[in-house]
Design a protein around this motif. Structure first.
Motif, PDB file in Angstrom:
ATOM      1  N   GLN A  49     -34.026  -7.190  25.933  1.00  0.00           N
ATOM      2  CA  GLN A  49     -35.296  -7.388  25.213  1.00  0.00           C
ATOM      3  C   GLN A  49     -36.348  -6.349  25.604  1.00  0.00           C
ATOM      4  O   GLN A  49     -37.288  -6.124  24.862  1.00  0.00           O
ATOM      5  CB  GLN A  49     -35.854  -8.800  25.479  1.00  0.00           C
ATOM      6  N   ILE A  50     -36.194  -5.776  26.792  1.00  0.00           N
ATOM      7  CA  ILE A  50     -37.176  -4.777  27.233  1.00  0.00           C
ATOM      8  C   ILE A  50     -36.482  -3.415  27.337  1.00  0.00           C
ATOM      9  O   ILE A  50     -35.518  -3.256  28.090  1.00  0.00           O
ATOM     10  CB  ILE A  50     -37.799  -5.140  28.598  1.00  0.00           C
ATOM     11  N   HIS A  51     -36.982  -2.476  26.588  1.00  0.00           N
ATOM     12  CA  HIS A  51     -36.421  -1.122  26.558  1.00  0.00           C
ATOM     13  C   HIS A  51     -37.132  -0.246  27.593  1.00  0.00           C
ATOM     14  O   HIS A  51     -38.341  -0.362  27.775  1.00  0.00           O
ATOM     15  CB  HIS A  51     -36.602  -0.515  25.171  1.00  0.00           C
ATOM     16  N   ASP A 101     -36.493  -5.067  35.331  1.00  0.00           N
ATOM     17  CA  ASP A 101     -35.542  -6.189  35.405  1.00  0.00           C
ATOM     18  C   ASP A 101     -36.023  -7.235  36.411  1.00  0.00           C
ATOM     19  O   ASP A 101     -35.906  -8.438  36.172  1.00  0.00           O
ATOM     20  CB  ASP A 101     -34.148  -5.691  35.795  1.00  0.00           C
ATOM     21  N   ARG A 102     -36.568  -6.749  37.531  1.00  0.00           N
ATOM     22  CA  ARG A 102     -36.984  -7.663  38.603  1.00  0.00           C
ATOM     23  C   ARG A 102     -38.314  -8.339  38.273  1.00  0.00           C
ATOM     24  O   ARG A 102     -38.452  -9.551  38.419  1.00  0.00           O
ATOM     25  CB  ARG A 102     -37.117  -6.817  39.877  1.00  0.00           C
ATOM     26  N   GLU A 103     -39.291  -7.549  37.840  1.00  0.00           N
ATOM     27  CA  GLU A 103     -40.661  -8.068  37.729  1.00  0.00           C
ATOM     28  C   GLU A 103     -40.977  -8.678  36.363  1.00  0.00           C
ATOM     29  O   GLU A 103     -41.857  -9.532  36.264  1.00  0.00           O
ATOM     30  CB  GLU A 103     -41.700  -6.961  38.016  1.00  0.00           C
ATOM     31  N   LEU A 144     -36.216 -13.429  30.477  1.00  0.00           N
ATOM     32  CA  LEU A 144     -35.776 -12.727  29.264  1.00  0.00           C
ATOM     33  C   LEU A 144     -34.336 -12.252  29.405  1.00  0.00           C
ATOM     34  O   LEU A 144     -33.779 -12.217  30.501  1.00  0.00           O
ATOM     35  CB  LEU A 144     -36.663 -11.494  29.027  1.00  0.00           C
ATOM     36  N   GLU A 145     -33.744 -11.832  28.285  1.00  0.00           N
ATOM     37  CA  GLU A 145     -32.500 -11.058  28.322  1.00  0.00           C
ATOM     38  C   GLU A 145     -32.897  -9.615  28.631  1.00  0.00           C
ATOM     39  O   GLU A 145     -33.908  -9.124  28.122  1.00  0.00           O
ATOM     40  CB  GLU A 145     -31.799 -11.086  26.954  1.00  0.00           C
ATOM     41  N   SER A 165     -38.029 -15.770  23.473  1.00  0.00           N
ATOM     42  CA  SER A 165     -36.695 -15.272  23.127  1.00  0.00           C
ATOM     43  C   SER A 165     -36.697 -14.269  21.976  1.00  0.00           C
ATOM     44  O   SER A 165     -35.738 -13.547  21.785  1.00  0.00           O
ATOM     45  CB  SER A 165     -35.778 -16.452  22.780  1.00  0.00           C
ATOM     46  N   ARG A 166     -37.783 -14.222  21.224  1.00  0.00           N
ATOM     47  CA  ARG A 166     -37.795 -13.316  20.064  1.00  0.00           C
ATOM     48  C   ARG A 166     -38.641 -12.074  20.280  1.00  0.00           C
ATOM     49  O   ARG A 166     -38.646 -11.167  19.457  1.00  0.00           O
ATOM     50  CB  ARG A 166     -38.285 -14.073  18.820  1.00  0.00           C
ATOM     51  N   MET A 167     -39.390 -12.029  21.374  1.00  0.00           N
ATOM     52  CA  MET A 167     -40.213 -10.837  21.615  1.00  0.00           C
ATOM     53  C   MET A 167     -39.341  -9.681  22.087  1.00  0.00           C
ATOM     54  O   MET A 167     -38.230  -9.871  22.542  1.00  0.00           O
ATOM     55  CB  MET A 167     -41.297 -11.124  22.655  1.00  0.00           C
TER      56      MET A 167
END
Ligand code: PGA
Length: 252
Positions: free
Chosen positions: A95-97, A82-84, A91-92, A56-58
Motif C-alpha cells: 500500500q505504501i510505495h 515498513d516499521r514506522e 497496512l499491507e 485498507s483502501r488507502m
C-alpha cells in the motif's frame, strides 16, 4: 498564507495531523497519502493508528529513499516505512510505495513520478523540514519546479541523519527524491516541525522570501498548507501572535 498551528508539543501536533488524515479518509477511503520518514511524523502515525480506521483502501507514496544502501538495511526508507508506517497502521506493505534505488536510478525516478500521477495524485502530503530548509531531499539550490530525481545530500543533512547510523560516513550521500514541483502537486500539504533546531527553517519557510536557497519556502506557492509546529520550532516566527489569534479565531 499558510495556516500555522502552534501546538503544545509533538504529541498534540501528531493528534492534529491525524485529525486531518482521518477526516480525509472518512470522506475518501481510497485517498492517496504522501508519507514522510524521519522522527517528525512518528507521533502522527501513532495518533492515526489509535483512531482504528479502516485503512485498507488507502495508498501512500514516500517522499524519498537513500541511494547506495543495501536492501533491508534498517535505515533504508523502505525498511523505515515498513516499521514506522506499515506496521504501526496495520497496512499491507504494497500500500505504501517507496522509490527503488537498486536499479537504473533515473528510470526509477521517472517511474515513481509517473506512478504518483497515475494514482490520481497525492491528496494529502505529510512533510517534515530539514535544518537546511530542505523538503524531502531537495537541498538548498533545488529548482522549485523539480521532479523526482537523484539528488546529493547536504553535509548538514548527513550530520543530522548520522544519529540513525553508526557514523556520518555510513550516511548515504545520494537519494532519489520527489522534487519540489512533485510535492507542490499534492492537493494539500501539512508540514510538521519540532524543536529549536528547526526554528530558522520554519521561519524561512513560512515568512522568508520564496527562494530555492530555502526549499521549504516553496510551501508559499501552495494554496492549501497547514504548518503544525511546537513552541520551540515556532520561536523565530515574527508573526507567531498573529497565527495564534487567527487559529483561536480572535481579533489580533
Ligand atoms: P526529521 O527529518 O523528522 O528526522 O527531523 C526531517 C527532514 O529531514 O525533512
Amino acid at each position: 498564507m499558510a495556516e500555522v498551528i502552534i501546538a503544545s508539543d509533538a504529541d498534540a501536533a501528531g493528534e492534529r495531523a491525524a485529525d486531518e488524515i482521518a477526516q480525509l479518509l472518512r470522506t475518501k477511503p481510497d485517498a492517496v497519502l504522501g508519507v514522510a520518514t524521519g522522527s517528525t511524523p512518528l507521533t502522527t502515525w501513532r495518533a492515526l493508528a489509535a483512531r482504528g480506521l479502516d485503512l485498507s483502501r488507502m495508498q501512500g507514496f514516500a517522499l524519498d529513499e537513500y541511494v547506495g544502501i543495501e536492501p533491508g538495511h534498517p535505515q533504508s526508507y523502505r525498511t523505515v516505512i515498513d516499521r514506522e508506517v506499515v506496521a504501526t497502521l496495520g497496512l499491507e506493505r504494497g500500500q505504501i510505495h517507496v522509490p527503488d534505488p537498486h536499479g537504473p536510478l533515473q528510470s526509477a525516478a521517472d517511474d515513481y513520478e509517473r506512478a504518483i500521477v497515475e494514482s490520481g495524485g497525492v491528496d494529502l502530503q505529510i512533510l517534515g523540514i530539514g535544518s537546511t530548509g530542505h523538503l524531502a531531499f531537495n537541498e538548498p539550490g533545488s529548482s522549485l519546479a523539480s521532479l523526482t530525481r537523484v539528488t546529493m545530500l547536504a553535509e548538514r543533512t548527513r550530520r543530522d541523519n548520522a544519529r540513525f547510523f553508526d557514523s556520518i560516513d555510513d550516511v548515504p550521500a545520494h537519494a532519489i527524491t520527489q522534487g519540489i514541483g512533485t510535492i507542490l502537486r499534492a492537493r494539500r500539504l501539512i508540514l510538521l516541525a519540532f524543536g529549536e533546531g528547526k526554528a530558522d527553517a520554519v521561519a524561512g519557510a513560512v515568512e522568508g522570501p520564496l527562494t530555492s536557497s530555502l526549499p521549504g519556502s516553496a510551501i508559499q506557492l501552495h494554496p492549501r498548507v497547514t504548518v503544525i509546529v511546537d513552541e520551540a520550532a515556532a520561536s523565530r516566527l515574527a508573526r507567531a501572535d498573529y497565527y495564534r489569534a487567527a487559529h483561536e479565531n480572535r481579533p489580533y
